[in-house]
Scaffold this active site. Structure first.
Site, PDB file in Angstrom:
ATOM      1  N   GLY A  14       7.813 -10.408   4.898  1.00 57.79           N
ATOM      2  CA  GLY A  14       6.886 -10.538   3.770  1.00 57.79           C
ATOM      3  C   GLY A  14       7.514  -9.991   2.507  1.00 57.79           C
ATOM      4  O   GLY A  14       7.798  -8.791   2.421  1.00 57.79           O
ATOM      5  N   VAL A  17       4.793  -9.149  -3.739  1.00 58.95           N
ATOM      6  CA  VAL A  17       5.067  -8.103  -4.727  1.00 58.95           C
ATOM      7  C   VAL A  17       5.418  -6.776  -4.067  1.00 58.95           C
ATOM      8  O   VAL A  17       6.426  -6.136  -4.404  1.00 58.95           O
ATOM      9  CB  VAL A  17       3.862  -7.939  -5.675  1.00 58.95           C
ATOM     10  N   SER A 131       0.652   3.753  -1.157  1.00 58.88           N
ATOM     11  CA  SER A 131      -0.096   3.806  -2.403  1.00 58.88           C
ATOM     12  C   SER A 131       0.847   3.931  -3.587  1.00 58.88           C
ATOM     13  O   SER A 131       1.882   4.592  -3.505  1.00 58.88           O
ATOM     14  CB  SER A 131      -1.066   4.991  -2.415  1.00 58.88           C
ATOM     15  N   LYS A 185      -5.163   6.561   4.278  1.00 61.36           N
ATOM     16  CA  LYS A 185      -5.019   5.666   3.123  1.00 61.36           C
ATOM     17  C   LYS A 185      -6.380   5.081   2.725  1.00 61.36           C
ATOM     18  O   LYS A 185      -6.685   4.933   1.533  1.00 61.36           O
ATOM     19  CB  LYS A 185      -4.033   4.538   3.459  1.00 61.36           C
ATOM     20  N   HIS A 188      -8.161   7.757   0.899  1.00 59.49           N
ATOM     21  CA  HIS A 188      -7.513   7.839  -0.415  1.00 59.49           C
ATOM     22  C   HIS A 188      -8.120   6.803  -1.348  1.00 59.49           C
ATOM     23  O   HIS A 188      -8.463   7.096  -2.500  1.00 59.49           O
ATOM     24  CB  HIS A 188      -6.012   7.604  -0.265  1.00 59.49           C
ATOM     25  N   ASN A 189      -8.273   5.566  -0.866  1.00 59.30           N
ATOM     26  CA  ASN A 189      -8.839   4.514  -1.699  1.00 59.30           C
ATOM     27  C   ASN A 189     -10.303   4.776  -2.023  1.00 59.30           C
ATOM     28  O   ASN A 189     -10.773   4.452  -3.115  1.00 59.30           O
ATOM     29  CB  ASN A 189      -8.690   3.159  -0.998  1.00 59.30           C
ATOM     30  N   GLU A 192     -10.307   7.159  -4.727  1.00 58.00           N
ATOM     31  CA  GLU A 192      -9.893   6.401  -5.914  1.00 58.00           C
ATOM     32  C   GLU A 192     -11.087   5.658  -6.532  1.00 58.00           C
ATOM     33  O   GLU A 192     -11.264   5.660  -7.753  1.00 58.00           O
ATOM     34  CB  GLU A 192      -8.802   5.422  -5.509  1.00 58.00           C
ATOM     35  N   TYR A 193     -11.910   5.041  -5.692  1.00 57.90           N
ATOM     36  CA  TYR A 193     -13.116   4.368  -6.185  1.00 57.90           C
ATOM     37  C   TYR A 193     -13.992   5.348  -6.964  1.00 57.90           C
ATOM     38  O   TYR A 193     -14.468   5.050  -8.063  1.00 57.90           O
ATOM     39  CB  TYR A 193     -13.930   3.817  -5.009  1.00 57.90           C
TER      40      TYR A 193
END
Length: 474
Positions: A14, A17, A131, A185, A188-189, A192-193
């Site tokens: 893969g 990006v 991240s 993770k 963590h997100n 972040e929210y």
């Protein structure tokens, strides 16, 4: 390999990006990298963008064949069924001892299942939370790997080399077994929210109550980023407010952005797991709700034409308002981190993960989206007491919140007076007040449950006597 063919040290499946930037990052740190992508056109594009940096395999079988043994292969594709499809094709090509790494935002239960599958075949599966976005992947992300010790030992030199670096070391650590890395993770997100929502609410109050325009807001956030609020999100927010609108002379681009925020699902997962584990994370849940409500743009426009709120004037002291909002934001951010850390602790107990919360704060100090000066304080809190039940109980953290709680309450009250929604600010304050309250009104709730459903209750003066039932109704 025989025949003088080149053997590569690391494989990447893969090259979107994130995949291409991680591959380039790994190559920059001295490892030879081979990559394969299902769409050959994208593979050709990546090879052309950086000639000679990585080797492009034509097939998955060719990729596996050109890797040194035991192999290290990283999958960087869309989470979910595509990962299982790749594994179905990849596993028959591998051998015992090989390590497969999933660097996507996978559901941690899927990671546990996949790890069990490969373990049964004598292979290793490591779920790694990554991240930092595109720039982090290229120049140094925060990495959260979960898997067996021997699997981590095999990939640690690569991860430690490519991770972001701070004064506390590389922003990577062995989080725990099976799905621990992807769980951390996910949380963590979730944090972040909450962090992003708290910043958005602060902006809304300054704009609608204090009359701040974009240049004034840019100045405020730049100043905030030089103090206790210093963080990646505060930094980029100041830059956002300073960006002119190329289509409107004298306008600012942020004012032309449609107020509909998207989400990829990790925040929702965080809320679902918290409900399952019985952990309160109201700031994170409020941030998720806020994004859902923001997506209802057309409905909100219609409602705005018929539903009235207070018509409160703009305050006359915007400079003072900025200081109050700053202090409220800091206290509220601490509350969000406390909720996230409590969720990680609960999951570690539930799934048997030996997660070091001090290490989680340390690896979040660089590379990731929630990197912030506050994490130094959080790291020290868990150094002082590794078994800290709740971050709010640490002495230094407690002083920060107590110093800011007056401003926190003032901002929530001011927002209510002006009809401005601050769901994360208010939910976080309620969490703080509930957590510090020895006697909550749920005695009435439990009495009601017993009255209509015979659900029983315990007496507060004799809980050791167990559960009893009363016929409350005539």
């Amino acid at each position: 390999m025989s025949g003088g063919e080149t053997t590569y040290q690391f494989g990447m499946i893969g090259v979107g990006v994130m995949g291409r930037n991680l591959a380039w990052n790994i190559a920059d740190h001295g490892w030879t990298v081979a990559a394969w992508n299902r769409e050959q056109e994208m593979m050709d594009e990546v090879l052309a963008a950086a000639p000679g940096k990585i080797h492009g395999a034509k097939t998955m079988a060719e990729l596996v064949a050109c890797l040194e043994k035991p192999r290290r292969v990283m999958i960087m594709i869309t989470a979910g069924k595509p990962v299982d499809m790749v594994l179905d094709a990849l596993v028959p090509l591998l051998e015992p001892g090989d390590v497969v790494i999933d660097g996507g935002n996978s559901w941690f239960e899927d990671t546990r299942r996949r790890e069990e599958r490969l373990t049964a075949l004598g292979m290793h599966f490591v779920g790694v939370g990554v991240s930092g976005g595109e720039d982090g992947a290229r120049h140094g992300p925060s990495l959260m790997p979960g898997g067996k010790d021997e699997a981590y030992a095999r990939i640690a030199p690569v991860l430690e080399a490519i991770a972001a670096k701070t004064a506390s070391g590389p922003c990577v650590t062995h989080v725990g077994t099976d799905g621990a890395g992807h769980f951390v993770k996910m949380v963590h997100n979730g944090i972040e929210y909450a962090d992003m929502q708290l910043i958005a609410e602060s902006y809304d109050v300054l704009k609608r109550v204090g009359g701040y325009d974009a240049p004034a807001l840019a100045k405020v956030f730049r100043a905030w980023n030089e103090g206790p609020l210093e963080s990646f999100l505060i930094e980029i927010t100041g830059q956002i407010f300073a960006t002119a609108d190329p289509r409107r002379a004298g306008g600012w681009l942020v004012d032309s952005v449609l107020d509909k925020a998207g989400q990829k699902g990790t925040g929702r997962w965080t809320a679902e797991v918290a409900l399952k584990l019985g952990v309160s994370i109201p700031s994170i849940a409020a941030a998720i709700d806020a994004r859902v409500l923001s997506s209802m743009k057309e409905a909100r426009v219609r409602a705005s034409e018929v539903l009235e709120g207070p018509r409160s004037p703009v305050v006359q002291d915007p400079g003072g308002l900025a200081d109050v909002v700053r202090d409220a934001l800091l206290a509220a951010k601490v509350g969000a981190y406390a909720q996230g850390m409590s969720l990680i602790r609960a999951a570690a107990e539930e799934f048997g993960w030996d997660i070091d919360l001090r290490e989680m704060a340390r690896i979040w100090k660089g590379g990731c989206i929630i990197r912030a000066a506050l994490l130094d304080t959080i790291m020290k809190a868990f150094e002082r007491e590794p078994g800290l039940e709740n971050l709010l109980l640490d002495g230094e953290i407690r002083e920060i919140v107590q110093a800011g709680q007056g401003a926190w309450r003032k901002v929530v009250a001011l927002a209510a007076e002006h009809g401005i929604p601050v769901p994360a600010m208010s939910a976080g304050l309620a969490y703080y007040d509930a957590y510090r309250t020895a006697a909550l009104p749920q005695n009435l709730t439990q009495a009601q449950r017993d009255a209509f459903g015979a659900h029983t209750y315990q007496r507060s003066d004799a809980p050791e006597e167990g559960f009893v039932h009363t016929d409350w109704l005539p």
